[in-house]
Design an enzyme around this catalytic site. Structure first.
Site, PDB file in Angstrom:
ATOM      1  N   SER A  55       0.662  -1.180   0.035  1.00 36.16           N
ATOM      2  CA  SER A  55      -0.222  -0.013   0.082  1.00 36.16           C
ATOM      3  C   SER A  55       0.860   1.326  -0.040  1.00 36.16           C
ATOM      4  O   SER A  55       1.610   1.504  -0.771  1.00 36.16           O
ATOM      5  CB  SER A  55      -0.844  -0.180   1.271  1.00 36.16           C
ATOM      6  OG  SER A  55      -1.888   1.080   1.182  1.00 36.16           O
ATOM      7  N   HIS A  56       0.795   2.041   1.077  1.00 38.97           N
ATOM      8  CA  HIS A  56       1.420   3.142   0.984  1.00 38.97           C
ATOM      9  C   HIS A  56       2.734   3.323   1.593  1.00 38.97           C
ATOM     10  O   HIS A  56       3.418   4.290   1.746  1.00 38.97           O
ATOM     11  CB  HIS A  56       0.590   4.369   1.828  1.00 38.97           C
ATOM     12  CG  HIS A  56       0.067   3.697   3.186  1.00 38.97           C
ATOM     13  ND1 HIS A  56      -0.739   2.782   3.352  1.00 38.97           N
ATOM     14  CD2 HIS A  56       0.567   3.824   4.442  1.00 38.97           C
ATOM     15  CE1 HIS A  56      -0.988   2.318   4.676  1.00 38.97           C
ATOM     16  NE2 HIS A  56      -0.076   2.961   5.280  1.00 38.97           N
ATOM     17  N   LYS A  66     -11.318   0.287  -0.730  1.00 38.07           N
ATOM     18  CA  LYS A  66     -11.399   1.683  -0.905  1.00 38.07           C
ATOM     19  C   LYS A  66     -10.819   1.950  -2.192  1.00 38.07           C
ATOM     20  O   LYS A  66     -10.291   1.159  -2.935  1.00 38.07           O
ATOM     21  CB  LYS A  66     -10.676   2.303   0.337  1.00 38.07           C
ATOM     22  CG  LYS A  66      -9.412   1.921   0.455  1.00 38.07           C
ATOM     23  CD  LYS A  66      -8.997   2.591   1.965  1.00 38.07           C
ATOM     24  CE  LYS A  66      -7.481   2.279   2.142  1.00 38.07           C
ATOM     25  NZ  LYS A  66      -7.457   1.162   3.081  1.00 38.07           N
ATOM     26  N   ASP A  96      -2.305   6.641  -3.353  1.00 40.56           N
ATOM     27  CA  ASP A  96      -1.181   6.034  -2.754  1.00 40.56           C
ATOM     28  C   ASP A  96      -0.539   4.949  -3.739  1.00 40.56           C
ATOM     29  O   ASP A  96      -0.890   4.567  -4.888  1.00 40.56           O
ATOM     30  CB  ASP A  96      -1.545   5.408  -1.450  1.00 40.56           C
ATOM     31  CG  ASP A  96      -2.522   4.359  -1.475  1.00 40.56           C
ATOM     32  OD1 ASP A  96      -3.130   4.202  -2.584  1.00 40.56           O
ATOM     33  OD2 ASP A  96      -2.232   3.218  -0.696  1.00 40.56           O
ATOM     34  N   ASP A 119      -5.748   2.851  -3.490  1.00 41.27           N
ATOM     35  CA  ASP A 119      -7.093   2.793  -2.606  1.00 41.27           C
ATOM     36  C   ASP A 119      -7.206   3.855  -1.910  1.00 41.27           C
ATOM     37  O   ASP A 119      -8.268   4.299  -1.647  1.00 41.27           O
ATOM     38  CB  ASP A 119      -6.819   1.686  -2.289  1.00 41.27           C
ATOM     39  CG  ASP A 119      -5.872   1.377  -0.969  1.00 41.27           C
ATOM     40  OD1 ASP A 119      -4.963   1.938  -0.949  1.00 41.27           O
ATOM     41  OD2 ASP A 119      -6.040   0.217  -0.313  1.00 41.27           O
ATOM     42  N   ARG A 120      -6.055   4.814  -1.650  1.00 39.44           N
ATOM     43  CA  ARG A 120      -6.220   5.915  -0.785  1.00 39.44           C
ATOM     44  C   ARG A 120      -6.415   7.110  -1.792  1.00 39.44           C
ATOM     45  O   ARG A 120      -6.134   7.172  -2.931  1.00 39.44           O
ATOM     46  CB  ARG A 120      -5.067   6.143   0.185  1.00 39.44           C
ATOM     47  CG  ARG A 120      -4.718   5.086   1.132  1.00 39.44           C
ATOM     48  CD  ARG A 120      -3.761   5.526   2.094  1.00 39.44           C
ATOM     49  NE  ARG A 120      -3.752   4.533   3.151  1.00 39.44           N
ATOM     50  CZ  ARG A 120      -3.268   4.814   4.393  1.00 39.44           C
ATOM     51  NH1 ARG A 120      -2.400   5.872   4.710  1.00 39.44           N
ATOM     52  NH2 ARG A 120      -3.444   3.589   5.130  1.00 39.44           N
ATOM     53  N   ASP A 167      -0.960   1.616  -3.890  1.00 35.82           N
ATOM     54  CA  ASP A 167      -1.827   0.607  -4.720  1.00 35.82           C
ATOM     55  C   ASP A 167      -3.036   1.251  -5.186  1.00 35.82           C
ATOM     56  O   ASP A 167      -3.896   0.616  -5.704  1.00 35.82           O
ATOM     57  CB  ASP A 167      -2.015  -0.624  -3.901  1.00 35.82           C
ATOM     58  CG  ASP A 167      -2.692  -0.233  -2.416  1.00 35.82           C
ATOM     59  OD1 ASP A 167      -2.376   0.936  -2.087  1.00 35.82           O
ATOM     60  OD2 ASP A 167      -3.533  -1.061  -2.054  1.00 35.82           O
TER      61      ASP A 167
HETATM   62  C1  G1P Z   1      -3.987   1.784   8.374  1.00 37.21           C
HETATM   63  C2  G1P Z   1      -5.030   3.021   8.495  1.00 37.21           C
HETATM   64  C3  G1P Z   1      -6.379   2.026   7.900  1.00 37.21           C
HETATM   65  C4  G1P Z   1      -6.171   1.421   6.823  1.00 37.21           C
HETATM   66  C5  G1P Z   1      -4.909   0.496   6.853  1.00 37.21           C
HETATM   67  C6  G1P Z   1      -4.808   0.162   5.227  1.00 37.21           C
HETATM   68  O1  G1P Z   1      -3.914   0.776   9.175  1.00 37.21           O
HETATM   69  O2  G1P Z   1      -5.058   3.242   9.744  1.00 37.21           O
HETATM   70  O3  G1P Z   1      -7.351   2.677   8.330  1.00 37.21           O
HETATM   71  O4  G1P Z   1      -7.426   0.566   6.581  1.00 37.21           O
HETATM   72  O5  G1P Z   1      -3.708   1.315   6.998  1.00 37.21           O
HETATM   73  O6  G1P Z   1      -4.587   1.155   4.436  1.00 37.21           O
HETATM   74  P1  G1P Z   1      -2.902   0.568  10.613  1.00 37.21           P
HETATM   75  O7  G1P Z   1      -1.619   0.934  10.363  1.00 37.21           O
HETATM   76  O8  G1P Z   1      -3.754   1.744  11.630  1.00 37.21           O
HETATM   77  O9  G1P Z   1      -3.442  -0.567  11.119  1.00 37.21           O
HETATM   78 ZN    ZN Z   2      -3.345   1.564  -0.293  1.00 43.10          ZN
END
Ligand code: G1P
Ligand code: ZN
Length: 593
Positions: free
Chosen positions: A113-114, A400, A301, A305-306, A303
């Site tokens: 992801s990010h 998302k 981000d 989704d954000r 992947d």
């Molecule tokens: C974080 C975000 C959460 C999101 C997840 C994946 O998770 O807080 O809302 O769904 O990334 O993108 P966390 O690191 O808080 O467990």
């Molecule tokens: Zn992501």
């Protein structure tokens, strides 16, 4: 086709977190590590013989290698067919869509992801189910259980597949079809939104937004038609949304070339942190805020989704974005008959609760992580979901969806002729403003963080009813979620303190008896303020402790204050209660989102 069975020993750390298994590339690259996890998934969700599987990733370092590995291990499982994004590229929402559209059995998403990419960065593997959504907890637990008792994995002995050319090939019993990464997703967006309306708006901008002269003015477009169309900048952050954004914004909506910046996915994301917030997308935010900069900015981000949404003079807090999209949803083709309900993760700001209440819609509060929305979406209980962590989405997929959120905002601007700033301020005027921020203490010592949470948990009952710093702690609890659909229970999902101003009742009305009595049966959103402690489930180094802060302001004249100033007293109280800064030996959060 020769299938090799390789003897292996289990790793004890393959428990999928908030969103799949995430580790440093170096850890993933250890002998048998990725193989073990992939086999554990097959063991937990299989048998896969003859089934359809979707495969893709965000293009980060190691993506191509693991794509080949999943292909060979899937062939060993006699998977019927694999739909693979070209060059191993599929955004997370696109994967979700493709699983649904082609009624696949499930899919692998290779992404962290990010999180940062590159050889020193992170890698991740996530499995999604046939509804297109992340595996629910009972499945991730089964994967973990399998991973701990693995003795062998199976892999086909075959050459690497050419993943860069679209087309089909056959390996053993498995057909591998390399597909266009973008087309299906872009087509779905055309189904959801009226692209003719969006195209017109993109071509003419607010100058043509005849419905609202003030909007045109606010955007500097009031000087005349010369404004030259809607000025939009989309920052793909060198990550997966680049190809999607080029196709949708520049090609299908006709925005000028150059609207999409950093639009080519790079294995190391160009050494940036592909997380669309005000810190990591600072250049975009600065550009939009400049008088001669674009009217509207957005980013996604690693992947896809954000989403980050910013208009001139107005950054949109993600919790507000969910509320505003929900409040205006009927302006959009796909939602013109209205929403079924709204869901938000517990730490997400409660602005959406007020919209739900006004529209007479059910509002669900789930634990953090998109997987908890799956049942609500599948059962038709909700249409929109959102998280404070820059995630918004709808029932069109089970993830998302960054680009979807951007199109929602574009559509609402096109339909109202109003700028982002106007839409947000008008929303606050009607519903009140939920000031919201998040403090992250990253890379802290895990034991210390666990101990803080344990101590808070142990002290909860004692806090209730206490007055501190002008606040009354009306409710303090350890959030547990009772899934209304499958009746599963998820405990320890964050520690919440719900506050009333001392001397007021929970709604902030003066002169009434304060405390528990006054709020009995009341909604969480009616509390004057709140803070939440929670440990992250996505980090790969030490622990990350998150502190979420929220304060509700109904008074229109007090809605334009500095967010951090407004919330600082609450942060001090949260610190006083938990002792977290001293105990973590930090004098400030590592990041304020
Ligand atoms: C974080 C975000 C959460 C999101 C997840 C994946 O998770 O807080 O809302 O769904 O990334 O993108 P966390 O690191 O808080 O467990
Ligand atoms: Zn992501």
């Amino acid at each position: 086709m020769q299938i090799k069975t390789v003897t292996t020993t289990p790793f004890d750390d393959q428990n999928p977190g908030t969103s799949g298994l995430r580790k440093k590339v170096a850890l993933f690259a250890r002998p048998h590590y990725a193989e073990n996890f992939i086999q554990a998934v097959f063991n937990a969700v299989g048998p896969m013989q003859g089934k359809l599987l979707v495969l893709g990733g965000d293009g980060r370092y190691y993506n191509r290698e693991i794509i080949q590995l999943v292909l060979k291990m899937a062939v060993a499982q006699n998977v019927g067919k694999i739909l693979l994004g070209q060059s191993g590229i599929l955004s997370t929402p696109a994967t979700s869509h493709i699983i649904r559209k082609y009624q696949a059995y499930g899919g692998f998403i290779l992404s962290a992801s990010h999180n940062c990419g590159g050889v020193d960065g992170d890698f991740g593997i996530k499995y999604n189910m046939d509804n297109g959504g992340p595996a629910p907890e009972k499945v991730t637990q089964a994967i973990f259980t399998e991973s701990k008792k693995l003795t062998a994995y199976h892999i086909a002995v075959m050459d690497d597949v050419n993943i860069d050319r679209q087309g089909r090939s056959q390996c053993g019993e498995t057909i591998i079809e390399v597909i266009d990464s973008v087309r299906d997703y872009a087509d779905m967006m055309e189904d959801l939104f009226d692209f003719a309306v969006l195209r017109r708006f993109c071509a003419q901008g607010f100058a043509a937004g005849v419905k609202n002269g003030a909007a045109a003015k606010a955007n500097g477009a009031g000087k005349g038609e010369a404004a030259g169309g809607f000025r939009f900048c989309f920052d793909a952050m060198n990550a997966v949304t680049g190809p999607y954004a080029h196709e949708i914004f520049e090609h299908r909506l006709g925005l000028p070339k150059g609207t999409v910046i950093r639009g080519t996915p790079l294995p190391d994301f160009g050494k940036i942190h592909p997380d669309p917030n005000r810190i990591y997308a600072a250049d975009l935010c600065r550009a939009v805020m400049a008088p001669d900069g674009p009217d509207f900015g957005a980013a996604s981000d690693g992947d896809g989704d954000r989403n980050l949404i910013i208009g001139k003079g107005m950054f949109v807090a993600p919790s507000d974005s969910l509320a505003i999209l929900a409040a205006n949803a009927t302006l959009v083709k796909a939602y013109k008959t209205g929403l079924r309900g709204i869901a938000r993760s517990m730490p997400t700001g409660m602005a959406a609760d007020r919209v739900a209440a006004r529209l007479g819609l059910p509002l669900f509060e789930t634990p953090t992580g998109w997987k908890f929305f799956g049942n609500l979406l599948d059962s038709g209980a909700v249409t929109f979901c959102g998280e404070e962590s820059f995630g918004t989405g709808s029932s069109h997929v089970r993830e998302k969806d960054g680009i979807w959120a951007v199109l929602m905002w574009l559509n609402i601007m096109a339909a109202t002729g109003k700028t982002v700033k106007q839409l947000v301020e008008e929303h606050w005027a009607l519903y009140g403003r939920n000031y919201y921020t998040r403090y992250d203490y990253e890379g802290v010592e895990s034991n210390a963080a666990d101990k803080i949470m344990a101590d808070l948990r142990a002290g909860l009952a004692a806090y209730e009813g206490q007055e501190m710093d002008g606040w009354e702690i009306v409710k303090a609890d350890d959030f547990a979620y009772h899934d209304p659909v499958d009746k599963s229970v998820s405990r320890h999902q964050g520690i919440r303190f719900l506050l009333a101003k001392a001397g007021d009742n929970a709604k902030g009305e003066k002169g009434q008896k304060s405390g528990r009595e006054a709020v009995k049966g009341d909604k969480d959103a009616n509390y004057a303020a709140r803070f939440v402690f929670r440990l992250s489930g996505t980090g790969t180094q030490g622990a990350t402790l998150r502190l979420y802060l929220e304060y509700y302001e109904a008074d229109y004249d007090r809605q334009n204050r500095d967010v951090q100033e407004v919330l600082a007293p609450l942060a001090r109280l949260a610190d006083k209660i938990s002792g977290l800064q001293a105990r973590l030996q930090r004098n400030r959060p590592s990041m304020i989102v």
